[in-house]
Design an enzyme around this catalytic site. Structure first.
Site, PDB file in Angstrom:
ATOM      1  N   ASP A 151       0.831  -1.203   0.000  1.00  0.00           N
ATOM      2  CA  ASP A 151       0.000   0.000   0.000  1.00  0.00           C
ATOM      3  C   ASP A 151       0.868   1.257   0.000  1.00  0.00           C
ATOM      4  OD1 ASP A 151      -2.431  -1.643   0.441  1.00  0.00           O
ATOM      5  OD2 ASP A 151      -1.457  -2.006   2.365  1.00  0.00           O
ATOM      6  N   HIS A 179      -4.419  -3.434   6.407  1.00  0.00           N
ATOM      7  CA  HIS A 179      -4.237  -3.680   4.973  1.00  0.00           C
ATOM      8  C   HIS A 179      -5.601  -4.081   4.410  1.00  0.00           C
ATOM      9  CE1 HIS A 179      -2.649  -4.887   1.158  1.00  0.00           C
ATOM     10  NE2 HIS A 179      -2.969  -6.154   1.340  1.00  0.00           N
TER      11      HIS A 179
END
Length: 323
Positions: A151, A179
């Protein structure tokens, strides 16, 4: 080094064998684990690794026995698990992965080296890491992490594209929290190196509407977008991010630069201790440290708390599956 095979494992193996993860001078022995129905494919991967003649690769153990896979490893990358498929909810994936991580944690606990470093990649990564810790109590808390570097890299790339600058010139974005689609990609402390020095991302983009909305959503939903387009989850980019995560953890982050890692909360920034939550960290001599003292304004506070709440709910659900 050990990990489970699969899409990400297949992409990761040559990167590690070539020295991308641990540097050009570190010999590697790979322990590859997969389920019994994939044993023939796993052996073919071993054949390919041998045929590639990587100078750093000192051996390959390809096995369907979790004990053999974990024996004596000092870095374990947990990329295996029940895969998320299009249309699946995170809780569907979580309930299937609880039992998988319970068994693998027990093997690591008994057979890995005492100071083994563990990176959990398989989703839900933060909560899988919590389950792993529950059943591997002798592995230090600081040695169990989960992957939010993917990410982090996605956020860097979005800024790079928006400003049309090399991605290497962008630094210090932050991924806070899970996440998942509640993660908070934060650019409030991020900078870009320019010909006249470092300038803030927010100043250079000069579009708070984009940074507070489309940018965040794009990073949050990138995994789902790839599943929709590829019909499979991210593999190449996840493998690359796993290399980045372990590389910086073991070899250190550049001075003045931080990265995002899912780590055990110590209460920093008001996040409940005992969650595995993504923070900005720096790494030195094989240890990570949370970056302290960053100013958090109201918009960020709400986003950080929302993703923390999701992690608390996931933790409660996962632990209920253990009963």
């Amino acid at each position: 080094m050990s990990w489970q095979q699969g899409q990400i494992g297949y992409a990761l193996a040559p990167m590690v064998a070539r020295g991308v993860m641990l540097g050009p001078d570190q010999p590697i022995i790979l322990h590859l684990l997969d389920i019994q129905p994939a044993a023939e494919v796993l052996n073919a991967v071993k054949m390919e690794l041998i045929d590639a003649a990587f100078p750093l690769l000192q051996g390959v153990i390809a096995t369907t026995d979790v004990v053999e896979a974990c024996m004596g490893v000092n870095i374990a990358i947990m990329v295996g698990g029940f895969p998320r498929k299009e249309g699946m909810e995170r809780k569907d994936v979580m309930s299937k992965n609880v039992e998988i991580y319970k068994a693998q944690a027990s093997a690591l606990e008994k057979h890995a080296v005492e100071n083994c470093k563990v990176l959990v990649v398989a989703n839900p990564a933060n909560t899988n890491a919590l389950i792993l810790k529950e059943f591997a109590p002798s592995i230090p808390e600081k040695n169990i992490t989960c992957l939010t570097r993917l990410d982090h890299n996605r956020a860097l790339a979005q800024i790079s594209e928006r400003l049309d600058v090399p991605v290497g010139d962008v630094k210090n974005v932050i991924i806070w929290g899970n996440h998942s689609s509640t993660q908070y990609p934060d650019v409030n402390h991020a900078t870009v190196t320019t010909g006249s020095g470092e300038k803030s991302v927010r100043q250079l983009v000069a579009d708070d509407q984009w940074l507070n909305n489309e940018f965040i959503t794009t990073v949050q939903q990138r995994g789902a977008a790839i599943i929709k387009a590829r019909k499979l989850s991210s593999a190449l980019s996840a493998a690359s991010a796993a290399c980045d995560h372990v590389h910086d953890w073991v070899l250190g982050t550049p001075k003045g630069t931080w990265v995002s890692m899912g780590v055990y909360s110590d209460g920093s920034y008001g996040i409940q201790p005992g969650l595995i939550y993504s923070f900005p960290v720096t790494c030195e001599k094989g240890e990570w440290s949370i970056v302290k003292g960053l100013k958090i304004e109201e918009f960020s506070r709400k986003k950080m708390d929302a993703t923390a709440k999701e992690l608390m709910d996931e933790k409660s659900f996962a632990y209920s599956c253990l009963k």
